[in-house]
Design an enzyme around this catalytic site. Structure first.
Site, PDB file in Angstrom:
ATOM      1  CB  CYS A 166      -0.932  -0.007   1.213  1.00  0.00           C
ATOM      2  SG  CYS A 166      -1.956   1.466   1.317  1.00  0.00           S
ATOM      3  CB  CYS A 188      -0.486   2.425   4.053  1.00  0.00           C
ATOM      4  SG  CYS A 188      -2.005   1.805   3.347  1.00  0.00           S
ATOM      5  CG  ASP A 189       3.303   1.129   4.493  1.00  0.00           C
ATOM      6  OD1 ASP A 189       2.918   1.641   5.567  1.00  0.00           O
ATOM      7  OD2 ASP A 189       3.042  -0.038   4.173  1.00  0.00           O
TER       8      ASP A 189
END
Ligand code: NDP
Length: 319
Positions: free
Chosen positions: A141, A144-145
């Site tokens: 992701c 997300c990261d």
């Protein structure tokens, strides 16, 4: 015959718990089944996420498991009943009540409304070094990261719209993005491909596959060995992050043949609602969302599902 509940919620990620919180506050006394199908831990994809920095309300980040513990505590504090059981089978034939069978003894439960929040799973390459470095530089992701790799060199694998979208997103954060695809041409829409190919920070590498993620011994990503599938030549590319974007699988096996699904397997909901093709059955979170796939959007649709269920039950003569 077992007691007929107002609402059963299947799934315990952000969507399921937000649905539980709202349903409990509407006095529906919801019953949630938190399954253990994914690695033996309930709580959904956040349970395999280290730091969460994009969930509003946590300015100093929170770990995925801590966030899910807070969601769960809040559901219980509001009056939801949470049972740790895998759901084996459901009967969602139109005409409530619906039936759900759970656990080793296949215990039967009935409810007038059901909220499905079983989520989706990222597909992985399934090589040992990838699994060993998940959460230590290997991610599924970018949103997300990605921020953990600011001004660094990263690699992304995949040739669909997700890979293009994530490559564009990462190009805004990282120094370079190597985009690896196993074939000669991308599967993604032409517009997305054009955008990616015009981006000087993104370097496409075709006909190639990840052979090994380095360096398991160090416990961090230092590079990726790529195999050219036409020549079998293996070369190492120095990167600190590897993003796998080869698709997701919605957890819809239980519902096949009972609800309308999109061609890609996700549950169809009526636009702007959580209503499925069966009245009284609602869907929220990643099991019905292949575009946004964020914890916060899952939570938002969980709220919608509880409100839709409450209104539907009220229309059926109250609860
Ligand atoms: P897709 O299934 O469309 O693409 C997956 C990609 O990964 C393909 O290029 C595939 O290669 C590759 N792949 C699959 N398995 C492997 C493997 N084991 N090793 C290496 N590569 C592999 O998934 P997406 O997540 O990209 O998209 C899912 C759906 O969501 C699509 O319908 C897409 O259009 C939609 N979507 C829409 C968006 C938007 O509208 N903004 C954004 C994101 C997704 P190959 O091509 O060779 O099969």
């Amino acid at each position: 015959m077992s007691e007929v509940r107002n609402v059963i919620i299947i799934g315990s990620g952000p969507a399921g718990h937000t649905a539980a919180i709202y349903a409990a506050r509407a006095n529906l006394k919801p019953l949630m089944f938190e399954g253990m199908v994914r690695g033996g831990v309930p709580g959904g994809q956040l349970m395999i996420t280290n730091d969460v920095e994009n969930y509003p309300g946590f300015p100093h980040k929170i770990t995925g498991p801590d966030l899910m513990t807070a969601f769960r505590d809040q559901s219980i504090n509001q009056g939801a009943e949470v049972q740790t059981e895998d759901v084996n089978k459901v009967d969602l034939s139109p005409g409530s009540p619906f039936t759900v069978w759970v656990g080793d003894d296949n215990v039967e439960y009935k409810a007038r409304a059901v909220i499905l929040a079983t989520g989706a799973q990222a597909k992985w390459l399934n090589i040992e070094s990838e699994h060993a470095l998940k959460g230590r530089g290997v991610s599924a992701c970018a949103v997300c990261d990605g921020a953990f790799f600011r001004n660094q060199d990263v690699m992304i694998v995949g040739g669909g719209d997700t890979a293009m979208e994530e490559a564009m997103y990462l190009s805004g954060i990282c120094k370079t993005v190597t985009l690896v695809h196993r074939r000669e041409s991308f599967r993604a829409s032409k517009t997305m491909q054009d955008r990616v190919l015009a981006n000087p920070k993104i370097k496409p590498v075709y006909n190639s596959a990840v052979d090994e993620v380095l360096d398991v011994a160090k416990g961090e990503v230092t590079g990726v060995k790529l195999k050219n599938l036409l020549t079998n030549e293996v070369t190492a590319v120095a990167v600190t992050g590897l993003f796998v974007a080869i698709g997701h699988t919605p957890n819809t096996d239980l519902f096949v043949g009972q609800l309308e699904l999109h061609d890609n397997g996700y549950i169809k909901t009526q636009p702007g609602t959580s209503r499925t093709s069966v009245p009284g059955v609602f869907a929220s979170g990643d099991v019905q969302d292949f575009v946004y796939r964020q914890a916060v959007t899952a939570a938002g649709t969980g709220c919608m599902a509880a409100l839709d269920a409450e209104r539907w039950l009220a229309g059926q003569g109250g609860h």
